[in-house]
Design an enzyme around this catalytic site. Structure first.
Site, short mmCIF file in Angstrom:
data_model
loop_
_atom_site.label_atom_id
_atom_site.label_comp_id
_atom_site.label_asym_id
_atom_site.label_seq_id
_atom_site.Cartn_x
_atom_site.Cartn_y
_atom_site.Cartn_z
N ASP A 1 68.97 40.10 -24.34
CA ASP A 1 67.86 39.78 -23.42
C ASP A 1 68.28 39.97 -21.96
O ASP A 1 69.45 39.87 -21.63
CB ASP A 1 67.38 38.35 -23.63
CG ASP A 1 68.50 37.33 -23.43
OD1 ASP A 1 69.60 37.57 -23.94
OD2 ASP A 1 68.27 36.32 -22.76
N GLU A 2 67.28 40.20 -21.14
CA GLU A 2 67.40 40.15 -19.68
C GLU A 2 68.63 40.86 -19.13
O GLU A 2 69.28 40.35 -18.20
CB GLU A 2 67.42 38.68 -19.22
CG GLU A 2 66.14 37.93 -19.56
CD GLU A 2 66.22 36.44 -19.25
OE1 GLU A 2 65.21 35.90 -18.79
OE2 GLU A 2 67.27 35.82 -19.49
#
Ligand code: TNX
Length: 504
Positions: A317-318
């Site tokens: 993620d991210e």
């Protein structure tokens, strides 16, 4: 006469209508037969001889009954059902029950729990335990209304995630979490073991990860980590409660703790400073250095060797400072390493941008496009919508802990949704299950954890277990209110939502 009346008023009436029990999750069907089973000092838990894992389940159930009643409840192997007591049996003659379903039959003298597996008997045992108080009052007679519960889950994965990276939670805390998950028939505990602020699992071939990377946490506290022995202890404790541990090593972003521990993992060869703030998206492993993949291989090898469950979570993620092509290249290589060590890949929905290998699950948290792309590429979906299922989201604007970037999640808002209709293009067939994550940027202690997790967690357990046709907020909130007393007796520091009619 007055004495009789007095007696009648003081002795709690024995329950005789099983359908009045506030079960969570709501079982597929409950029928009542209008009588009562009494738990005596001589009540034993029998288990079918030779059935795999059943002895443990019997011992667990007896242990719980002893804790409730203070009686000495023994366990014993048996070749057939006894005439009285509690009997656990494994049988595959009811296909509808599947691998986790059970049939609980409460008669006047004999309780039987029949299931296709020890796990099913375990869940039947949890249902039985919900007919009793968490702790009997001094001298209280324990009676259970008679009847039948026929029950099986909607989804095979019913999970909770604990972020032990932002703030560290030790082995005893994790065990308490596992005990509470088991009560609600949840079967997956995802441990978010690494992030920018901390590396929480010993890796013998890269010892600085914990020595340096494990030495602090959000706010600058002392952090901590699990030795491999402690991790195994957690895995075993969970296994005894039919809960699978899913380890997550978040990569290639969310890796500042690793980048601070080993200079060579950085593209510029310079170690980063430890980080104790709460920003996201600023770190990345160096995706074009070969040492990075040696690192990933060693970490995955060591952790998978200690993890009996089928999954390894690679995060993903991210990764805002990893170029798109580098990200895809990295995820593809990381997946291959997970497969090489015999595990299935789970990753946050961004990993759908790579090429999911067979058996991959994308965990939907925010991005619908990523998730549907994952499904088109053949992946299954784990449903964890931030706006509905993030346990770090505040209940309302007055909640003193937590965040609200995905909105406020009052108890009803957390309950009134259906995974199978939430994302267009993602249907029940695509869904592995449901998971409610607790991120811990603002959560520093067990009391704070409990306050955010309860009373929302039983709702997520019910979403994962109970068919949508049997779920309804108006009746759920009454059952949840009944559980308030159980939370108190379990010493759970829960949020008394004004939407739930708690009894005084
Ligand atoms: C987003 S959800 C994150 C986490 C944060 C969380 C806070 C996800 C995959 N990433 O890094 O802790 O929001 O709510």
């Amino acid at each position: 006469m007055a004495a009789l009346l007095f007696l009648a008023a003081c002795t709690p009436k024995a329950p005789t209508d099983l359908t009045q029990t506030g079960f969570i999750p709501q079982p597929a069907s409950v029928t009542a037969t209008g009588d009562a089973f009494k738990v005596f000092a001589t009540t034993a838990v029998y288990y079918q001889s030779g059935a795999e894992g059943l002895q443990h389940t019997a011992a667990y159930l007896a242990g719980q009954l002893i804790g409730i009643s203070g009686l000495t409840i023994s366990t014993e192997a048996a070749d057939k059902a006894p005439s009285r007591g509690i009997y656990l049996e494994v049988s595959d003659d009811d296909a509808e029950l599947g691998s986790e379903g059970y049939e609980l039959n409460i008669g006047k003298r004999l309780v039987t729990i029949k299931a296709g597996s020890a796990a099913g008997c375990f869940y039947g045992g949890q249902t039985l335990l919900q007919t009793l108080p968490v702790k009997a009052a001094e001298g209280e007679e324990l009676t259970i209304a008679t009847g039948t519960v026929h029950d099986f889950p909607e989804y095979v994965y019913r999970g909770f995630m604990l972020d032990v990276a932002r703030h560290f939670f030790g082995v005893e805390d994790v065990k308490r979490v596992i005990d509470l998950l088991a009560v609600y028939k949840m079967n997956a505990l995802h441990l978010h073991l690494t992030d920018d602020q901390g590396w929480r699992i010993e890796i013998k071939s890269w010892p600085m990860l914990t020595e340096i990377g494990g030495s602090t946490e959000v706010g600058g506290g002392e952090g901590g980590f699990y030795t491999q022995e402690q991790y195994v202890e957690i895995v075993k404790y969970a296994q005894e409660r039919h809960i699978t541990i899913i380890p997550e090593i978040d990569m290639p972003g969310h890796t500042n703790a690793a980048l601070a521990s080993y200079a060579e993992l950085n593209c510029d060869g310079k170690a980063r400073e430890l980080y104790t703030g709460t920003d996201v998206g600023f770190s990345t492993l160096c995706t074009d250095k070969e040492i990075t993949y040696q690192f990933v291989d060693d970490v995955v090898k060591e952790i998978t060797a200690l993890t009996p469950g089928p999954w390894f979570h690679i995060g993903g993620d991210e990764s805002h400072v990893t170029a798109h092509d580098d990200y895809v290249y990295f995820i593809d290589r990381a997946q291959d390493i997970v497969v090489k060590y015999g595990k299935k890949v789970i990753g946050w929905d961004e990993i759908a941008n790579a090429t999911p290998v067979e058996g991959t699950t994308v965990q939907f948290w925010a991005d619908v496009e990523n998730t549907t792309m994952g499904v088109e590429k053949g992946a299954s979906v784990l449903i964890s919508p931030a706006a509905r299922a993030y346990l770090d989201m505040q209940y309302d604007s007055t909640t003193y802990l937590g965040l609200h970037w995905a909105g406020y999640i009052e108890v009803d808002h957390g309950y009134t949704w259906d995974p199978a209709t939430l994302v267009e293009g993602v249907t029940k067939e695509n869904i592995l299950g449901v998971e409610a994550p607790l991120w811990t940027e603002t959560i520093t202690s067990m009391d704070e954890l409990e306050y955010m997790v309860f009373p929302r967690l039983p709702g997520y357990a019910e979403i994962g277990w109970t068919t949508p046709a049997l779920r309804n907020w108006e009746t759920y909130k009454l059952r949840l209110a009944d559980h308030g007393k159980r939370f108190e007796d379990l010493d759970i520091d829960f949020y008394r939502s004004p939407l739930v009619p708690w009894s005084e």
